[in-house]
Design an enzyme around this catalytic site. Structure first.
Site, PDB file in Angstrom:
ATOM      1  N   CYS A  35      13.727  10.974   6.416  1.00  0.00           N
ATOM      2  CA  CYS A  35      13.700  10.410   7.767  1.00  0.00           C
ATOM      3  C   CYS A  35      15.031  10.643   8.464  1.00  0.00           C
ATOM      4  CB  CYS A  35      13.363   8.935   7.723  1.00  0.00           C
ATOM      5  SG  CYS A  35      14.409   8.016   6.607  1.00  0.00           S
ATOM      6  N   LYS A  56       0.848  -1.190   0.000  1.00  0.00           N
ATOM      7  CA  LYS A  56       0.000   0.000   0.000  1.00  0.00           C
ATOM      8  C   LYS A  56       0.888   1.246   0.000  1.00  0.00           C
ATOM      9  CE  LYS A  56      -1.778   2.899   2.711  1.00  0.00           C
ATOM     10  NZ  LYS A  56      -1.798   4.193   1.994  1.00  0.00           N
ATOM     11  N   GLU A  70       9.991   1.098  10.396  1.00  0.00           N
ATOM     12  CA  GLU A  70      11.061   2.084  10.120  1.00  0.00           C
ATOM     13  C   GLU A  70      10.410   3.451  10.267  1.00  0.00           C
ATOM     14  OE1 GLU A  70      13.981   0.866   9.661  1.00  0.00           O
ATOM     15  OE2 GLU A  70      13.411  -1.184   9.195  1.00  0.00           O
ATOM     16  N   GLU A 107       9.861  15.997  14.958  1.00  0.00           N
ATOM     17  CA  GLU A 107      10.194  15.816  13.547  1.00  0.00           C
ATOM     18  C   GLU A 107       9.295  16.718  12.700  1.00  0.00           C
ATOM     19  OE1 GLU A 107       9.063  12.149  11.510  1.00  0.00           O
ATOM     20  OE2 GLU A 107      11.073  12.072  10.662  1.00  0.00           O
TER      21      GLU A 107
HETATM   22  P1  NAP Z   1       2.569   8.189   7.885  1.00  0.00           P
HETATM   23  O1  NAP Z   1       1.555   9.237   7.975  1.00  0.00           O
HETATM   24  O2  NAP Z   1       2.884   7.395   9.102  1.00  0.00           O
HETATM   25  O3  NAP Z   1       2.090   7.227   6.708  1.00  0.00           O
HETATM   26  C1  NAP Z   1       2.864   6.124   6.256  1.00  0.00           C
HETATM   27  C2  NAP Z   1       1.961   5.143   5.550  1.00  0.00           C
HETATM   28  O4  NAP Z   1       1.022   4.597   6.482  1.00  0.00           O
HETATM   29  C3  NAP Z   1       1.129   5.752   4.437  1.00  0.00           C
HETATM   30  O5  NAP Z   1       0.999   4.797   3.401  1.00  0.00           O
HETATM   31  C4  NAP Z   1      -0.191   6.003   5.132  1.00  0.00           C
HETATM   32  O6  NAP Z   1      -1.250   6.059   4.221  1.00  0.00           O
HETATM   33  C5  NAP Z   1      -0.304   4.791   6.017  1.00  0.00           C
HETATM   34  N1  NAP Z   1      -1.178   4.945   7.185  1.00  0.00           N
HETATM   35  C6  NAP Z   1      -1.648   6.093   7.754  1.00  0.00           C
HETATM   36  N2  NAP Z   1      -2.401   5.797   8.831  1.00  0.00           N
HETATM   37  C7  NAP Z   1      -2.422   4.451   8.966  1.00  0.00           C
HETATM   38  C8  NAP Z   1      -3.003   3.545   9.903  1.00  0.00           C
HETATM   39  N3  NAP Z   1      -3.738   3.957  10.939  1.00  0.00           N
HETATM   40  N4  NAP Z   1      -2.770   2.216   9.735  1.00  0.00           N
HETATM   41  C9  NAP Z   1      -2.011   1.775   8.720  1.00  0.00           C
HETATM   42  N5  NAP Z   1      -1.441   2.583   7.787  1.00  0.00           N
HETATM   43  C10 NAP Z   1      -1.629   3.902   7.914  1.00  0.00           C
HETATM   44  O7  NAP Z   1       3.958   8.756   7.384  1.00  0.00           O
HETATM   45  P2  NAP Z   1       4.206   9.689   6.139  1.00  0.00           P
HETATM   46  O8  NAP Z   1       3.736  11.064   6.466  1.00  0.00           O
HETATM   47  O9  NAP Z   1       3.710   9.036   4.897  1.00  0.00           O
HETATM   48  O10 NAP Z   1       5.793   9.655   6.066  1.00  0.00           O
HETATM   49  C11 NAP Z   1       6.601  10.461   6.850  1.00  0.00           C
HETATM   50  C12 NAP Z   1       7.178   9.659   7.999  1.00  0.00           C
HETATM   51  O11 NAP Z   1       7.887   8.535   7.500  1.00  0.00           O
HETATM   52  C13 NAP Z   1       8.188  10.449   8.792  1.00  0.00           C
HETATM   53  O12 NAP Z   1       7.968  10.261  10.164  1.00  0.00           O
HETATM   54  C14 NAP Z   1       9.516   9.828   8.377  1.00  0.00           C
HETATM   55  O13 NAP Z   1      10.539   9.976   9.319  1.00  0.00           O
HETATM   56  C15 NAP Z   1       9.132   8.421   8.171  1.00  0.00           C
HETATM   57  N6  NAP Z   1      10.116   7.732   7.332  1.00  0.00           N
HETATM   58  C16 NAP Z   1      10.936   6.815   7.922  1.00  0.00           C
HETATM   59  C17 NAP Z   1      11.893   6.161   7.173  1.00  0.00           C
HETATM   60  C18 NAP Z   1      12.798   5.119   7.792  1.00  0.00           C
HETATM   61  O14 NAP Z   1      13.353   4.315   7.069  1.00  0.00           O
HETATM   62  N7  NAP Z   1      12.973   5.100   9.107  1.00  0.00           N
HETATM   63  C19 NAP Z   1      12.005   6.424   5.800  1.00  0.00           C
HETATM   64  C20 NAP Z   1      11.154   7.373   5.238  1.00  0.00           C
HETATM   65  C21 NAP Z   1      10.192   8.008   6.024  1.00  0.00           C
HETATM   66  P3  NAP Z   1      -1.731   7.465   3.660  1.00  0.00           P
HETATM   67  O15 NAP Z   1      -0.533   8.243   3.231  1.00  0.00           O
HETATM   68  O16 NAP Z   1      -2.559   7.067   2.520  1.00  0.00           O
HETATM   69  O17 NAP Z   1      -2.444   8.129   4.802  1.00  0.00           O
END
Ligand code: NAP
Ligand code: MG
Length: 500
Positions: free
Chosen positions: A304, A194, A269, A402
């Site tokens: 990230c 997804k 992650e 963050e």
């Molecule tokens: P996010 O809001 O947590 O969303 C990540 C994914 O999860 C998206 O596909 C999102 O779908 C989905 N999602 C949202 N709510 C959910 C739920 N309740 N249950 C299951 N899935 C759900 O994060 P983001 O804003 O996309 O990305 C930014 C974050 O990613 C930052 O915190 C960054 O640090 C982190 N990140 C970490 C790494 C690493 O390797 N450690 C790498 C890159 C990014 P939708 O977008 O469709 O809502």
């Protein structure tokens, strides 16, 4: 044939507008619409215009995708394939991805606002390399024969887990997805991916190309949709493992969903607030300053591993900040399809407003050194200037939370102990860097920093697949990349055969 020189802004604009985007879900070898016909708008952050109507996967599509993955797994059409054949299929897929590299780069740029210079040189080649790297491992990595009593043969083998769900973010849409699906598929699993609703286009295209390359129906499925679709996967009783990259808050929910359902293996992650420590014996202040700027402004700070906390020793602070502000100027936002652009658009209005709200908080709790404004508003897109704050209080929100945008907090310290204490005083532990000429200091500080990746006299090095990538503390568990990532997608089995 187009040469690189002819690929200017106009070329990419024409190219992008000629793309025929099929944004349907890809389930069981077919592009499908949602059973109830639901779609959502895919908006380009370049100009705020709708570029595609994307299938909004709901319960029906999630169940169909998981069932297809389960069926393909049980039938052994992928997991049961001779490893060499599985490797060849993934290599054919990688070749096909390479043929479509321009298309994938343009899709990524218009969908997520990333500079085309980055998607063509980092995102798409990086994802293809990841597929190739794990393909190459398929017929190289084997099990063990355990030293057991003479009357026994003891085998330690790794088997695919089964159905792996991957839920990924939007900052490196295809690259982050590839860090999941490549090792999961290489290990013989069937996958349901997804993508983020903010950036679903490349994942869908890559699944179509996987099928075209001969990866059997049901083995790789893509279900675009909202967070609720991710939650359905996290709660699904027939998903054996969920690999998640995203925020710490959602990561916690995913782990709870696994606990509430079938205790599926859960790999997280998550976020970061990584410290970049400049000691007074830094070997090259100019290089450190340009590296510090790229650590926070590359990819609009939507990283990230962003070096979002710059810790500078008081003795060199003024000189360093002067160099940093010069380096920041090379990140002026521009049109993401222009190959000379180094800073593109923020992914959507929600993220834009989030970043702006942190900048407002910063104005109240710190002093603004540069930037702080939205820019290029006449384009209809979402652009923010590179922004730097001098923060005297390490407890300030902008220095702890963050932001995931181009906003840097500069903090000051007086001793190595001080720097390590401030660096480790965070709920996160994804990455950290230290700049010093002293070998002993470099190693001692590296050991004391609580983070999954440490850089010495550099930042964000390590674009190849050999290094495990992931976090300490609330930056998650497990590691992407490297052969260790293969282990995440396998179960360990002990088989004991009694000979007599
Ligand atoms: P996010 O809001 O947590 O969303 C990540 C994914 O999860 C998206 O596909 C999102 O779908 C989905 N999602 C949202 N709510 C959910 C739920 N309740 N249950 C299951 N899935 C759900 O994060 P983001 O804003 O996309 O990305 C930014 C974050 O990613 C930052 O915190 C960054 O640090 C982190 N990140 C970490 C790494 C690493 O390797 N450690 C790498 C890159 C990014 P939708 O977008 O469709 O809502
Ligand atoms: Mg988008």
């Amino acid at each position: 044939m187009d040469t690189k020189a002819t690929k200017d802004l106009q070329y990419w604009k024409n190219y992008a507008s000629s793309l025929k985007i099929d944004a349907r879900a890809f389930i069981d070898g077919k592009s499908v619409e949602a059973a109830d016909g639901a779609t959502f708008d895919c908006v380009s952050p370049i100009d705020g215009k709708v570029i595609a109507k994307v299938t909004q996967s709901g319960e029906t599509e999630i169940n169909l995708a998981v069932a297809a993955a389960r069926r393909s797994f049980e039938q052994g059409v992928w997991a049961g394939l001779n490893p060499r054949k599985r490797k060849s299929a993934m290599q054919r897929w990688a070749s096909l991805l390479r043929e479509h590299a321009d298309e994938l780069s343009a899709l990524e740029t218009i969908d997520a606002g990333k500079p085309i210079g980055d998607t063509t040189s980092v995102d798409i080649p990086g994802a293809i390399y990841c597929v190739e790297w794990f393909a190459e491992a398929i017929d190289k990595v084997g099990g063990e024969v355990a030293p057991v009593d003479h009357h026994l043969v003891g085998l330690v083998t790794r088997e695919p887990i089964g159905v792996v769900a991957a839920v990924v973010p939007w900052n490196f849409p295809l690259l982050m997805a590839s860090w999941k699906f490549a090792p999961a598929l290489a290990a013989g699993n069937s996958v349901v991916l997804k993508p983020s609703e903010k950036s679903p286009l490349t994942a869908i295209r890559v699944a179509q190309l996987a099928f075209e390359a001969g990866i059997p129906a049901g083995v790789f499925n893509v279900v675009p949709g909202f967070g609720s679709a991710g939650k359905l996967l996290a709660l699904h009783m027939d998903v054996d493992c969920i690999a998640f990259t995203g925020s710490t808050a959602v990561g916690k929910q995913i782990m709870q969903c696994a606990g509430q359902s079938n205790l599926k293996r859960t790999w997280l992650e998550l976020g970061g607030k990584s410290p970049n420590i400049i000691l007074p014996d830094c070997p090259d202040l100019d290089r450190a300053a340009s590296s510090a700027a790229s650590a926070i402004f590359y990819n609009m700070g939507e990283m990230c591993t962003a070096g979002s906390r710059l810790l500078v020793h008081r003795d060199i602070k003024d000189a360093f900040i002067e160099k940093l502000l010069v380096a920041a100027k090379s990140y002026t936002p521009g049109h993401p399809l222009d190959p000379s652009t180094s800073m593109g658009a923020i992914v959507d209005t929600i993220q834009l407003e989030r970043v702006q709200s942190y900048i407002e908080a910063g104005r109240a709790e710190a002093s603004l050194l540069t930037g702080g404004n939205r820019t290029l508003q006449d384009t209809g897109g979402y652009y923010i200037e590179p922004t730097v704050f001098d923060v005297s209080n390490p407890a300030a929100r902008i220095a702890r939370e963050e932001i995931f945008g181009p906003v840097l907090s500069v903090l000051t310290f007086d001793s190595v102990d001080d720097a390590v204490r401030i660096a480790n005083d965070s709920e996160y532990g994804l990455a950290a860097a230290v700049w010093t000429s002293n070998l002993t200091t470099a190693h001692e500080v590296s050991r004391r920093l609580r983070a999954g990746t440490i850089w010495v006299n550099c930042y964000d090095e390590g674009g190849d697949m050999n290094f495990p990538f992931g976090g300490y503390k609330q930056s998650g568990n497990g590691r992407d990349k490297s052969l260790h990532a293969l282990e995440k997608y396998t179960e360990l089995k002990s088989t004991l055969v009694r000979l007599r």
